[in-house]
Design an enzyme around this catalytic site. Structure first.
Site, PDB file in Angstrom:
ATOM      1  N   CYS A 134      -5.116  -6.308  -4.813  1.00  0.00           N
ATOM      2  CA  CYS A 134      -5.248  -4.966  -4.206  1.00  0.00           C
ATOM      3  C   CYS A 134      -5.907  -3.961  -5.152  1.00  0.00           C
ATOM      4  O   CYS A 134      -6.448  -2.960  -4.697  1.00  0.00           O
ATOM      5  CB  CYS A 134      -3.884  -4.400  -3.835  1.00  0.00           C
ATOM      6  SG  CYS A 134      -2.836  -5.488  -2.901  1.00  0.00           S
TER       7      CYS A 134
HETATM    8  O1  KQY Z   1      -3.620  -2.917  -0.824  1.00  0.00           O
HETATM    9  C1  KQY Z   1      -2.561  -2.424  -1.068  1.00  0.00           C
HETATM   10  N1  KQY Z   1      -1.546  -3.187  -1.261  1.00  0.00           N
HETATM   11  C2  KQY Z   1      -2.453  -0.964  -1.141  1.00  0.00           C
HETATM   12  C3  KQY Z   1      -1.106  -0.456  -1.090  1.00  0.00           C
HETATM   13  C4  KQY Z   1      -1.070   1.013  -1.195  1.00  0.00           C
HETATM   14  C5  KQY Z   1       0.286   1.443  -1.568  1.00  0.00           C
HETATM   15  C6  KQY Z   1       0.375   2.893  -1.804  1.00  0.00           C
HETATM   16  N2  KQY Z   1       1.706   3.225  -2.132  1.00  0.00           N
END
Ligand code: KQY
Length: 369
Positions: A357
């Site tokens: 991510c």
């Molecule tokens: O891709 C992702 N896991 C983004 C998560 C965003 C979390 C913000 N608190």
């Protein structure tokens, strides 16, 4: 920078698989105190470890705010790490960065999907996402890559995985969620994926991992390891809320054919934990209305599937969990040609995601042989 009004498919571009060669990986420096505890300091150390691990295999560029520029430069000293100033809302470049596409004559372009912070005002994770929506454009400007923009389609890079041969995996929980594209149906979304990534077959898993803040991003649940083979987060514990999700995903994966007509081989990856944030970890996050609630009773969506494939390496999270060793052994078996590097992932998990991510690979130019 040129913004094109055609589509990548019409122009002869496709999204390569993650294992195809990269020119670099992008990251963004974390600092937002209502998402990262203690003003982002532990997360900055965790991101630095990830950047350094990737930099052993390929160049890394880290986008950082003006306020953190000097600190990031000092911490990221490495011959293979470049720091550039980019204003953002948070640090999830998988979702805010471009999805790069390539053609057979060595050109690299980018798809700049519209972004609404994982759901906008209907369950999104923060209220102002204008800067994050600009990240893809800024990266493409820095790289001198032509841009395709989909104002009419909201999509995050973590919600898709491709095999580079015409098949894409996603989840209904995310892409069909009314907080993303309520004006589009499944077929219309598939058409966007077909036109922008050169996809012929979309595999729809019903859900992602339990309690994933992103509404079930596939990159925390199931990924390709090579064409025709996927790795699925897995539990045999019928009392785990992930159990029905794993079962449902397996049913789909065992029944579909990919764009090349192959039946998929499905490998299983154990889910760590269950993992929870501690009282102390939750207390370190600033309280701001409208952002993700942090509470020790809320299960974290920890997953070993949230790894990045780099040139010759696998950069995967570990959690100081009894299943770490098994996860590493599975990755070594599935990627015998890669060096597997396990990096502490807990601080990244506390912010709502993991290594995949917070990274975005930029493919190298590809020339047809
Ligand atoms: O891709 C992702 N896991 C983004 C998560 C965003 C979390 C913000 N608190």
């Amino acid at each position: 920078m040129t913004t094109l009004t055609t589509t990548p498919r019409a122009d002869g571009f496709r999204m390569p698989a993650e294992w195809e060669s990269h020119s670099q990986t992008w990251m963004v420096w974390p600092e937002r105190p209502d998402n990262w505890r203690l003003g982002g300091k532990p997360a900055q150390a965790a991101f630095t470890a990830v950047a350094r691990a990737i930099a052993e295999f390929e160049p890394v560029t880290v986008g950082v705010s003006a306020g953190q520029y000097e600190n990031a430069c000092e911490r990221l000293t490495h011959a293979n790490i470049r720091v550039v100033e980019i204003t953002t809302d948070d640090a999830w470049v998988r979702d805010t960065g471009p999805t790069f596409v390539t053609n057979n004559s060595g050109e690299v372009r980018g798809v700049d999907w519209a972004f609404n912070a994982w759901g906008g005002l209907n369950g999104g994770l923060y209220a102002n996402w204008v800067r994050d929506d600009q990240v893809a454009r800024k990266i493409l400007q820095i790289e001198g890559c032509a841009r395709y923009r989909t104002d009419e389609l909201i999509l995050e890079g973590g919600s898709i995985h491709v095999d580079g041969e015409g098949t894409l995996i996603t989840t209904e929980e995310c892409l069909l969620n009314p907080n993303r594209n309520p004006h589009l149906n499944r077929e219309q979304i598939e058409q966007y994926l077909a036109d922008h990534l050169t996809i012929d077959t979309v595999i729809w898993l019903p859900d992602g991992l339990f309690n994933d803040e992103t509404d079930g991003h596939v990159d925390n649940f199931c990924c390709y390891v090579r064409p025709g083979e996927v790795l699925l987060a897995w539990t045999d514990d019928a009392n785990d809320p992930n159990y029905p999700r794993c079962q449902a995903a397996m049913r789909v994966l065992e029944s579909v054919r990919d764009a090349k007509g192959r039946q998929l081989i499905v490998h299983k990856m154990p889910i760590p934990g269950p993992l929870y944030a501690s009282d102390e970890e939750c207390a370190g996050v600033d309280l701001v209305a409208g952002t993700q609630e942090r509470d020790p009773s809320i299960r974290l969506a920890g997953s070993y599937v949230n790894f990045l494939i780099v040139n010759g390496g696998i950069i995967a999270p570990k959690f100081d969990d009894p299943k770490d060793a098994e996860a590493e052994a599975i990755l070594r078996r599935l990627f015998p040609e890669h060096r597997v590097v396990m990096v502490p992932g807990r601080e990244i998990l506390l912010g709502g995601g993991n290594i995949h991510c917070i990274t975005q690979q930029q493919p190298g130019p590809q020339i047809a042989g």
